[in-house]
Enzyme design. Structure first.
Site, mmCIF file in Angstrom:
data_model
loop_
_atom_site.group_PDB
_atom_site.id
_atom_site.type_symbol
_atom_site.label_atom_id
_atom_site.label_comp_id
_atom_site.label_asym_id
_atom_site.label_seq_id
_atom_site.Cartn_x
_atom_site.Cartn_y
_atom_site.Cartn_z
ATOM 1 N N HIS A 118 0.821 -1.214 0.000
ATOM 2 C CA HIS A 118 0.000 0.000 0.000
ATOM 3 C C HIS A 118 0.857 1.267 0.000
ATOM 4 O O HIS A 118 1.922 1.320 0.604
ATOM 5 C CB HIS A 118 -0.926 0.011 1.214
ATOM 6 C CG HIS A 118 -0.192 0.089 2.526
ATOM 7 N ND1 HIS A 118 0.195 1.274 3.111
ATOM 8 C CD2 HIS A 118 0.223 -0.902 3.360
ATOM 9 C CE1 HIS A 118 0.805 1.031 4.254
ATOM 10 N NE2 HIS A 118 0.839 -0.279 4.431
ATOM 11 N N ASP A 119 0.397 2.257 -0.729
ATOM 12 C CA ASP A 119 0.994 3.593 -0.754
ATOM 13 C C ASP A 119 2.425 3.628 -1.292
ATOM 14 O O ASP A 119 3.144 4.604 -1.075
ATOM 15 C CB ASP A 119 0.972 4.232 0.650
ATOM 16 C CG ASP A 119 -0.430 4.363 1.205
ATOM 17 O OD1 ASP A 119 -1.208 5.176 0.671
ATOM 18 O OD2 ASP A 119 -0.768 3.642 2.168
ATOM 19 N N GLY A 136 4.768 -1.517 2.601
ATOM 20 C CA GLY A 136 4.040 -0.279 2.400
ATOM 21 C C GLY A 136 4.914 0.965 2.404
ATOM 22 O O GLY A 136 5.938 1.031 3.073
#
Length: 259
Positions: A118-119, A136
């Site tokens: 994520h991100d 992440g």
């Protein structure tokens, strides 16, 4: 031509000449650009934004829910640029409220079994090798080559034009233009072959070698090394990129090989 067994959301926005294989699922909140090819058993979930002329191979899962316990269902996206190739069993998670999106630039190759957390933010013209695990909020610059079976700690930064050896464990930031390998991960020199392929001349490569000799091979305190470079090397775009990267590194940079 799309397979009859594909499940395509009624609100999904598909460009011209998008081809979709058997048993693939595309949810409603998805945008896919022209001439993108999607193989069999692919899952493209809500929040996916995929560019033109991409290839997405079998059994990949794009824009999956973040593997982060802080994620509470907020609206986020996973954005993939034009001319990107995603091979078999790749997983790309969408963002969290931290950054709101996971981004992969243009002209990238993500080899089989890679995971993008994520991100994360990946630049352009990168090669992410077989079974690389990217936690992440990792940031990867342009023209980066990360070899297979490498694990990357969350929040790590990898600078432009880097080459990372296979089976690496990345827990520190890797400054631009270098080769990193061994365990623990260390500076192994300038990425000379890659830089030459991209038009860097011998004089520029020599400049980078001298800068990194000060940082990595003279056993200097990092602050002292940066001050020395700032005061004794002429100002160039590459010098300033290196100084800025190292100064902003929250995790600290990889180890040097002292001569």
């Amino acid at each position: 031509m799309n397979s009859k067994s594909a499940i395509i959301g009624k609100k999904a926005q598909l460009g011209i000449n998008v081809r979709i294989g058997s048993f693939t699922t595309i949810e409603d909140d998805v945008v896919i650009g022209d001439n993108t090819w999607i193989g069999n058993n692919v899952n493209i979930l809500n929040g996916a934004r995929i560019g033109k002329n991409c290839q997405i191979f079998h059994n990949s899962v794009l824009s999956g829910i973040p593997q982060d316990l802080k994620y509470k269902g907020e609206y986020t996206t996973a954005e993939i640029g034009d001319h990107t190739v995603i091979r078999e069993f790749v997983t790309v998670n969408k963002g969290t409220k931290s950054k709101g999106k996971t981004t992969i630039g243009t002209n990238n190759l993500l080899m089989a079994n890679t995971h993008i957390g994520h991100d994360c933010s990946i630049g352009d013209y990168c090669i992410i090798g077989f079974s690389v695990g990217m936690s992440g909020e990792v940031t990867v610059g342009d023209w980066v080559n990360i070899s297979g079976l490498t694990g990357i700690h969350q929040f790590s930064n990898i600078g432009d034009h880097c080459m990372v050896g296979g089976l690496s464990k990345i827990v520190k930031d890797i400054p631009p233009y270098v080769i990193a390998a061994r365990e623990p991960l260390k500076y192994q020199g300038i990425n000379v072959i890659g830089l030459k392929r991209r038009g860097f001349d011998s004089e520029k490569i020599d400049e980078l070698k001298e800068i990194y000799r000060i940082i990595f091979q003279q056993n200097k305190n990092t602050r002292i090394a940066l001050d020395y470079i700032s005061n004794n090397f002429k100002q160039t775009a590459e010098r300033d990129v290196i100084l800025s990267f190292v100064e902003k590194s929250a995790r600290g940079i990889i180890k040097g090989c002292y001569s």
